[in-house]
Design a protein around this motif. Structure first.
Motif, PDB file in Angstrom:
ATOM      1  N   GLY A 227      -8.586   6.149   4.926  1.00 51.98           N
ATOM      2  CA  GLY A 227      -9.290   4.369   4.560  1.00 51.98           C
ATOM      3  C   GLY A 227      -8.552   3.756   3.706  1.00 51.98           C
ATOM      4  N   SER A 228      -7.510   4.681   2.944  1.00 50.72           N
ATOM      5  CA  SER A 228      -6.961   3.603   1.637  1.00 50.72           C
ATOM      6  C   SER A 228      -6.344   1.733   2.872  1.00 50.72           C
ATOM      7  CB  SER A 228      -5.732   4.259   0.949  1.00 50.72           C
ATOM      8  OG  SER A 228      -6.415   4.380   0.793  1.00 50.72           O
ATOM      9  N   ASP A 229      -5.779   2.606   3.749  1.00 46.66           N
ATOM     10  CA  ASP A 229      -5.030   1.314   4.551  1.00 46.66           C
ATOM     11  C   ASP A 229      -5.954   0.423   5.567  1.00 46.66           C
ATOM     12  OD1 ASP A 229      -2.654   3.207   5.274  1.00 46.66           O
ATOM     13  OD2 ASP A 229      -2.858   3.867   7.253  1.00 46.66           O
TER      14      ASP A 229
ATOM     15  N   ARG B 291     -10.979   9.613   5.738  1.00 48.86           N
ATOM     16  CA  ARG B 291      -9.937  10.059   5.581  1.00 48.86           C
ATOM     17  C   ARG B 291      -9.013   9.383   5.898  1.00 48.86           C
ATOM     18  NH1 ARG B 291      -9.497  15.098   3.801  1.00 48.86           N
ATOM     19  NH2 ARG B 291      -7.305  14.124   3.051  1.00 48.86           N
TER      20      ARG B 291
ATOM     21  N   THR C 121      -6.662  14.773  -2.281  1.00 48.83           N
ATOM     22  CA  THR C 121      -8.282  14.810  -1.785  1.00 48.83           C
ATOM     23  C   THR C 121      -8.412  16.401  -0.953  1.00 48.83           C
ATOM     24  OG1 THR C 121      -7.395  12.453  -0.767  1.00 48.83           O
ATOM     25  CG2 THR C 121      -8.920  13.294  -0.112  1.00 48.83           C
TER      26      THR C 121
ATOM     27  N   GLU D 250      -8.130   8.793  -5.957  1.00 49.81           N
ATOM     28  CA  GLU D 250      -7.120   7.008  -5.780  1.00 49.81           C
ATOM     29  C   GLU D 250      -6.909   6.960  -7.374  1.00 49.81           C
ATOM     30  OE1 GLU D 250      -8.411   8.149  -3.160  1.00 49.81           O
ATOM     31  OE2 GLU D 250      -7.307   8.051  -1.253  1.00 49.81           O
TER      32      GLU D 250
ATOM     33  N   SER E 176      -3.617   5.413  -2.376  1.00 48.00           N
ATOM     34  CA  SER E 176      -4.058   6.846  -1.975  1.00 48.00           C
ATOM     35  C   SER E 176      -4.422   7.486  -3.054  1.00 48.00           C
ATOM     36  CB  SER E 176      -3.160   7.042  -1.027  1.00 48.00           C
ATOM     37  OG  SER E 176      -3.187   6.169   0.231  1.00 48.00           O
TER      38      SER E 176
ATOM     39  N   LYS F 203       1.080  -1.008   0.277  1.00 39.96           N
ATOM     40  CA  LYS F 203      -0.234   0.144  -0.441  1.00 39.96           C
ATOM     41  C   LYS F 203       1.104   0.886  -0.017  1.00 39.96           C
ATOM     42  CE  LYS F 203      -2.502   3.311   2.378  1.00 39.96           C
ATOM     43  NZ  LYS F 203      -1.392   4.881   3.247  1.00 39.96           N
TER      44      LYS F 203
ATOM     45  N   PHE G 195      -9.538   3.841  -1.017  1.00 34.06           N
ATOM     46  CA  PHE G 195     -10.488   4.578   0.431  1.00 34.06           C
ATOM     47  C   PHE G 195     -11.738   4.389  -0.555  1.00 34.06           C
ATOM     48  CE2 PHE G 195     -11.010   9.551  -0.020  1.00 34.06           C
ATOM     49  CZ  PHE G 195     -11.757   9.540   1.017  1.00 34.06           C
TER      50      PHE G 195
ATOM     51  N   GLY H 217       1.160   4.803   0.092  1.00 36.22           N
ATOM     52  CA  GLY H 217       0.386   6.330   0.928  1.00 36.22           C
ATOM     53  C   GLY H 217       0.527   7.739  -0.295  1.00 36.22           C
ATOM     54  N   GLY H 218      -0.387   8.774   0.113  1.00 37.56           N
ATOM     55  CA  GLY H 218      -0.255   9.736  -1.043  1.00 37.56           C
ATOM     56  C   GLY H 218       1.069  10.003  -0.636  1.00 37.56           C
TER      57      GLY H 218
HETATM   58  N1  LIG Z   1      -6.849  10.312  -0.234  1.00 40.11           N
HETATM   59  C1  LIG Z   1      -7.377   9.499   1.117  1.00 40.11           C
HETATM   60  C2  LIG Z   1      -7.214   8.308   1.781  1.00 40.11           C
HETATM   61  C3  LIG Z   1      -5.928   7.814   2.174  1.00 40.11           C
HETATM   62  O1  LIG Z   1      -6.231   6.720   2.644  1.00 40.11           O
HETATM   63  O2  LIG Z   1      -4.824   8.884   1.972  1.00 40.11           O
HETATM   64  P1  LIG Z   1      -3.489   8.336   2.827  1.00 40.11           P
HETATM   65  O3  LIG Z   1      -3.055   6.491   2.798  1.00 40.11           O
HETATM   66  O4  LIG Z   1      -2.308   9.205   2.296  1.00 40.11           O
HETATM   67  O5  LIG Z   1      -3.377   9.057   4.718  1.00 40.11           O
HETATM   68  C4  LIG Z   1      -7.734  11.141   2.044  1.00 40.11           C
HETATM   69  O6  LIG Z   1      -6.358  11.190   1.733  1.00 40.11           O
HETATM   70  O7  LIG Z   1      -7.671  10.489   3.379  1.00 40.11           O
END
Ligand SMILES: N[C@@H](CC(=O)OP(=O)(O)O)C(=O)O
Ligand SMILES: Nc1ncnc2c1ncn2[C@@H]1O[C@H](COP(=O)(O)OP(=O)(O)O)[C@@H](O)[C@H]1O
Length: 256
Positions: A156-158, A154, A49, A78, A43, A9, A140, A11-12
Protein backbone atom coordinates in the motif's frame (compact mmCIF):
# COMPACT_ATOMS: atom_id res chain seq x y z
CA UNK A 1 5.01 26.03 -5.48
CA UNK A 2 3.32 22.90 -6.81
CA UNK A 3 5.35 22.80 -10.05
CA UNK A 4 8.51 22.20 -8.08
CA UNK A 5 7.16 19.55 -5.74
CA UNK A 6 8.10 15.96 -6.47
CA UNK A 7 6.99 12.88 -4.55
CA UNK A 8 9.72 10.24 -4.21
CA UNK A 9 8.60 6.82 -3.00
CA UNK A 10 11.24 4.38 -1.78
CA UNK A 11 10.17 0.73 -1.60
CA UNK A 12 11.38 -1.78 0.97
CA UNK A 13 14.34 -3.04 -1.04
CA UNK A 14 15.51 0.53 -1.68
CA UNK A 15 15.96 0.98 2.08
CA UNK A 16 17.19 -2.51 2.95
CA UNK A 17 20.58 -1.53 4.39
CA UNK A 18 22.34 1.51 5.87
CA UNK A 19 24.11 2.04 2.55
CA UNK A 20 20.80 2.06 0.64
CA UNK A 21 19.28 4.52 3.12
CA UNK A 22 22.30 6.79 2.59
CA UNK A 23 21.93 6.45 -1.19
CA UNK A 24 18.23 7.35 -0.92
CA UNK A 25 19.23 10.41 1.11
CA UNK A 26 21.79 11.38 -1.55
CA UNK A 27 19.10 11.06 -4.26
CA UNK A 28 16.74 13.31 -2.31
CA UNK A 29 19.55 15.83 -1.68
CA UNK A 30 20.30 15.86 -5.43
CA UNK A 31 16.69 16.85 -6.14
CA UNK A 32 16.90 19.60 -3.50
CA UNK A 33 20.11 20.93 -5.05
CA UNK A 34 18.32 21.08 -8.43
CA UNK A 35 15.63 23.33 -6.89
CA UNK A 36 12.94 20.67 -6.44
CA UNK A 37 10.93 20.26 -3.24
CA UNK A 38 10.74 16.55 -2.48
CA UNK A 39 8.05 14.92 -0.40
CA UNK A 40 9.33 11.46 0.45
CA UNK A 41 7.18 8.36 1.08
CA UNK A 42 8.78 5.22 2.48
CA UNK A 43 8.04 1.54 2.94
CA UNK A 44 9.31 -0.71 5.69
CA UNK A 45 12.88 -1.87 4.99
CA UNK A 46 13.49 -5.23 3.37
CA UNK A 47 11.38 -8.03 4.85
CA UNK A 48 10.41 -6.04 7.97
CA UNK A 49 6.65 -6.28 7.36
CA UNK A 50 6.88 -10.06 6.87
CA UNK A 51 8.81 -10.31 10.13
CA UNK A 52 6.20 -8.22 11.96
CA UNK A 53 3.41 -10.44 10.58
CA UNK A 54 5.26 -13.52 11.88
CA UNK A 55 5.84 -11.95 15.30
CA UNK A 56 2.17 -11.02 15.59
CA UNK A 57 1.10 -14.56 14.66
CA UNK A 58 3.49 -16.03 17.19
CA UNK A 59 1.89 -14.21 20.12
CA UNK A 60 -1.76 -14.46 19.08
CA UNK A 61 -4.10 -17.35 19.90
CA UNK A 62 -4.61 -19.38 16.72
CA UNK A 63 -2.14 -17.08 14.93
CA UNK A 64 -4.84 -14.44 14.47
CA UNK A 65 -3.81 -11.20 16.19
CA UNK A 66 -6.20 -8.46 17.26
CA UNK A 67 -6.61 -6.25 14.20
CA UNK A 68 -6.07 -2.93 15.98
CA UNK A 69 -2.85 -4.09 17.59
CA UNK A 70 -1.74 -5.67 14.31
CA UNK A 71 -2.08 -2.32 12.57
CA UNK A 72 -0.15 -0.52 15.29
CA UNK A 73 2.63 -3.11 15.04
CA UNK A 74 2.72 -3.18 11.22
CA UNK A 75 2.87 0.61 11.00
CA UNK A 76 6.14 0.64 12.96
CA UNK A 77 8.06 -0.75 9.98
CA UNK A 78 7.37 2.34 7.87
CA UNK A 79 7.85 4.65 10.88
CA UNK A 80 11.36 3.29 11.44
CA UNK A 81 12.27 3.75 7.76
CA UNK A 82 11.03 7.34 7.86
CA UNK A 83 13.04 8.21 10.96
CA UNK A 84 16.21 6.57 9.61
CA UNK A 85 15.94 8.34 6.27
CA UNK A 86 15.20 11.71 7.91
CA UNK A 87 18.27 11.18 10.11
CA UNK A 88 20.39 10.38 7.04
CA UNK A 89 19.15 13.56 5.35
CA UNK A 90 19.99 15.63 8.42
CA UNK A 91 23.47 14.10 8.25
CA UNK A 92 23.81 15.55 4.73
CA UNK A 93 22.71 18.98 5.97
CA UNK A 94 19.21 18.66 4.44
CA UNK A 95 16.52 19.60 6.99
CA UNK A 96 14.01 16.75 7.13
CA UNK A 97 11.26 15.50 9.39
CA UNK A 98 9.66 12.08 9.63
CA UNK A 99 5.86 11.97 9.80
CA UNK A 100 3.37 9.16 10.34
CA UNK A 101 0.71 8.95 7.64
CA UNK A 102 -1.89 10.68 9.82
CA UNK A 103 0.55 13.43 10.82
CA UNK A 104 1.17 14.05 7.12
CA UNK A 105 -2.56 14.49 6.46
CA UNK A 106 -3.35 11.03 5.06
CA UNK A 107 -6.97 10.39 6.09
CA UNK A 108 -8.11 6.78 5.93
CA UNK A 109 -11.47 5.08 6.30
CA UNK A 110 -12.53 1.49 6.84
CA UNK A 111 -11.46 -1.31 9.13
CA UNK A 112 -8.15 -2.20 10.75
CA UNK A 113 -5.79 -4.00 8.33
CA UNK A 114 -8.02 -2.93 5.44
CA UNK A 115 -8.01 0.86 5.32
CA UNK A 116 -8.37 2.95 2.20
CA UNK A 117 -7.23 6.51 1.66
CA UNK A 118 -10.20 8.85 1.73
CA UNK A 119 -8.30 12.06 1.14
CA UNK A 120 -5.00 13.81 1.83
CA UNK A 121 -5.07 17.15 3.65
CA UNK A 122 -2.14 18.89 2.04
CA UNK A 123 -1.76 21.49 4.86
CA UNK A 124 0.88 19.74 7.02
CA UNK A 125 3.06 18.86 4.01
CA UNK A 126 2.82 22.32 2.45
CA UNK A 127 3.70 23.94 5.79
CA UNK A 128 6.90 21.88 6.02
CA UNK A 129 7.82 22.53 2.38
CA UNK A 130 7.28 26.28 2.89
CA UNK A 131 9.78 26.20 5.75
CA UNK A 132 12.37 24.33 3.67
CA UNK A 133 11.98 20.98 5.42
CA UNK A 134 11.75 17.67 3.52
CA UNK A 135 8.78 15.66 4.83
CA UNK A 136 9.52 11.92 5.06
CA UNK A 137 6.16 10.18 5.33
CA UNK A 138 5.40 6.63 6.47
CA UNK A 139 3.60 4.94 3.58
CA UNK A 140 1.05 2.10 3.96
CA UNK A 141 -0.90 3.87 6.70
CA UNK A 142 -3.35 6.65 7.41
CA UNK A 143 -5.34 8.01 10.33
CA UNK A 144 -9.08 7.39 10.65
CA UNK A 145 -11.42 10.17 11.85
CA UNK A 146 -11.34 8.61 15.35
CA UNK A 147 -7.54 8.93 15.41
CA UNK A 148 -6.81 5.22 14.91
CA UNK A 149 -4.05 4.12 12.55
CA UNK A 150 -5.18 1.94 9.65
CA UNK A 151 -2.85 0.09 7.31
CA UNK A 152 -3.76 -0.06 3.64
CA UNK A 153 -3.04 -3.68 2.67
CA UNK A 154 0.23 -5.19 1.46
CA UNK A 155 2.03 -3.04 -1.08
CA UNK A 156 0.00 0.00 0.00
CA UNK A 157 2.89 2.46 0.14
CA UNK A 158 2.61 3.02 -3.62
CA UNK A 159 -0.98 4.15 -3.04
CA UNK A 160 0.15 6.52 -0.28
CA UNK A 161 2.66 8.10 -2.65
CA UNK A 162 0.24 8.55 -5.55
CA UNK A 163 -2.52 9.93 -3.30
CA UNK A 164 -0.08 12.46 -1.83
CA UNK A 165 1.16 13.43 -5.30
CA UNK A 166 -2.44 13.90 -6.48
CA UNK A 167 -3.21 16.17 -3.52
CA UNK A 168 -0.09 18.26 -4.17
CA UNK A 169 -0.46 18.35 -7.96
CA UNK A 170 2.99 16.77 -8.22
CA UNK A 171 4.67 14.02 -10.22
CA UNK A 172 5.57 10.80 -8.41
CA UNK A 173 8.71 8.69 -8.75
CA UNK A 174 8.57 5.06 -7.58
CA UNK A 175 12.06 3.90 -6.69
CA UNK A 176 12.22 0.12 -6.55
CA UNK A 177 14.43 -2.92 -7.16
CA UNK A 178 14.06 -3.25 -10.94
CA UNK A 179 15.37 -0.83 -13.56
CA UNK A 180 11.95 -0.21 -15.14
CA UNK A 181 8.46 -1.53 -15.69
CA UNK A 182 8.82 -4.51 -18.02
CA UNK A 183 6.28 -6.31 -20.20
CA UNK A 184 6.82 -9.41 -17.96
CA UNK A 185 8.36 -9.88 -14.52
CA UNK A 186 12.11 -9.58 -15.26
CA UNK A 187 12.90 -11.84 -12.31
CA UNK A 188 11.01 -14.79 -13.75
CA UNK A 189 11.12 -14.13 -17.51
CA UNK A 190 14.55 -13.77 -19.10
CA UNK A 191 12.96 -12.28 -22.23
CA UNK A 192 11.16 -9.47 -20.38
CA UNK A 193 11.56 -6.11 -22.15
CA UNK A 194 12.05 -2.87 -20.21
CA UNK A 195 9.48 -0.23 -21.22
CA UNK A 196 10.69 3.36 -21.62
CA UNK A 197 7.15 4.75 -21.70
CA UNK A 198 3.74 3.38 -21.01
CA UNK A 199 0.23 4.76 -20.97
CA UNK A 200 -1.40 4.95 -17.49
CA UNK A 201 -4.20 2.61 -18.56
CA UNK A 202 -1.67 0.03 -19.75
CA UNK A 203 -0.01 0.25 -16.33
CA UNK A 204 -3.37 -0.46 -14.67
CA UNK A 205 -3.78 -3.53 -16.89
CA UNK A 206 -0.26 -4.77 -16.03
CA UNK A 207 -0.74 -4.10 -12.31
CA UNK A 208 -4.13 -5.80 -12.19
CA UNK A 209 -2.59 -8.80 -13.97
CA UNK A 210 -0.18 -9.13 -11.02
CA UNK A 211 2.90 -7.01 -11.88
CA UNK A 212 3.91 -6.12 -8.34
CA UNK A 213 6.13 -3.22 -9.38
CA UNK A 214 3.25 -0.72 -8.96
CA UNK A 215 0.30 -1.60 -6.73
CA UNK A 216 -2.99 -1.80 -8.72
CA UNK A 217 -4.74 0.78 -6.52
CA UNK A 218 -1.84 3.20 -7.05
CA UNK A 219 -1.98 2.65 -10.81
CA UNK A 220 -5.75 3.26 -10.84
CA UNK A 221 -5.35 6.47 -8.84
CA UNK A 222 -2.56 7.70 -11.11
CA UNK A 223 -4.86 7.16 -14.09
CA UNK A 224 -7.91 8.77 -12.46
CA UNK A 225 -6.04 11.75 -10.97
CA UNK A 226 -3.63 12.22 -13.91
CA UNK A 227 -0.52 11.84 -11.76
CA UNK A 228 2.61 11.50 -13.93
CA UNK A 229 4.71 8.56 -12.70
CA UNK A 230 8.25 7.37 -13.20
CA UNK A 231 9.59 4.00 -12.12
CA UNK A 232 13.30 3.25 -11.78
CA UNK A 233 15.77 1.41 -9.55
CA UNK A 234 17.42 2.53 -6.33
CA UNK A 235 20.79 2.15 -8.07
CA UNK A 236 19.84 4.36 -11.04
CA UNK A 237 21.99 7.46 -11.58
CA UNK A 238 21.13 10.37 -9.28
CA UNK A 239 20.64 12.44 -12.44
CA UNK A 240 17.30 10.66 -12.70
CA UNK A 241 17.67 9.34 -16.27
CA UNK A 242 16.25 6.01 -17.39
CA UNK A 243 13.44 3.89 -16.06
CA UNK A 244 9.83 4.05 -17.25
CA UNK A 245 7.72 7.17 -17.74
CA UNK A 246 3.99 6.68 -17.28
CA UNK A 247 2.04 9.48 -18.83
CA UNK A 248 -1.13 9.92 -20.85
CA UNK A 249 -0.90 9.10 -24.54
CA UNK A 250 2.53 7.51 -24.20
CA UNK A 251 2.96 4.71 -26.68
CA UNK A 252 4.23 1.39 -25.39
CA UNK A 253 7.88 1.55 -26.33
CA UNK A 254 10.99 -0.36 -25.47
CA UNK A 255 13.69 1.27 -23.34
CA UNK A 256 16.84 2.22 -25.24
N1 LIG B 1 5.62 -2.58 3.97
C1 LIG B 1 4.36 -2.88 3.34
C2 LIG B 1 3.94 -1.78 2.37
C3 LIG B 1 4.64 -1.65 1.06
O1 LIG B 1 4.11 -1.01 0.18
O2 LIG B 1 5.86 -2.21 0.90
P1 LIG B 1 6.72 -2.19 -0.52
O3 LIG B 1 6.69 -0.76 -1.05
O4 LIG B 1 8.11 -2.62 -0.14
O5 LIG B 1 6.03 -3.16 -1.45
C4 LIG B 1 4.39 -4.26 2.71
O6 LIG B 1 5.38 -4.96 2.82
O7 LIG B 1 3.39 -4.65 2.15
N1 LIG C 1 6.08 -6.32 -15.29
C1 LIG C 1 6.95 -6.10 -14.30
N2 LIG C 1 7.91 -5.13 -14.41
C2 LIG C 1 8.78 -4.90 -13.41
N3 LIG C 1 8.79 -5.58 -12.22
C3 LIG C 1 7.85 -6.54 -12.05
C4 LIG C 1 6.90 -6.85 -13.08
N4 LIG C 1 6.10 -7.85 -12.62
C5 LIG C 1 6.52 -8.16 -11.40
N5 LIG C 1 7.58 -7.38 -11.03
C6 LIG C 1 8.26 -7.49 -9.74
O1 LIG C 1 8.02 -6.34 -8.97
C7 LIG C 1 9.08 -6.24 -8.02
C8 LIG C 1 9.12 -4.85 -7.43
O2 LIG C 1 7.99 -4.64 -6.62
P1 LIG C 1 8.13 -4.70 -5.03
O3 LIG C 1 8.75 -6.00 -4.60
O4 LIG C 1 6.81 -4.38 -4.44
O5 LIG C 1 9.21 -3.55 -4.80
P2 LIG C 1 9.44 -2.50 -3.65
O6 LIG C 1 10.18 -3.23 -2.57
O7 LIG C 1 10.26 -1.45 -4.29
O8 LIG C 1 8.09 -2.01 -3.23
C9 LIG C 1 10.31 -6.62 -8.82
O9 LIG C 1 11.32 -7.17 -8.02
C10 LIG C 1 9.77 -7.62 -9.85
O10 LIG C 1 10.12 -8.94 -9.54
Amino acid sequence: MSGRIIVLKFGGTSLGSAGRVRRAAARIAAHVSRGRRPVVVVSAAGRTTDLLVRRLSAVAPGGRPDAREADRALATGEDLSAALLAAALAGLGVPARSLRGGEAGVRAAGEFCGGRIERVDEGPLLALLESGVVPVVSGFQGARADGETLTLGRGGSDTSAVAIAAALGAECHIITDVSAVHDQDPRTDADARALAEIDPLALVVLAEAGARVVHPEAARRALADRVPLRVYAWWAPLSGRGGTRIRPAAALSEAA
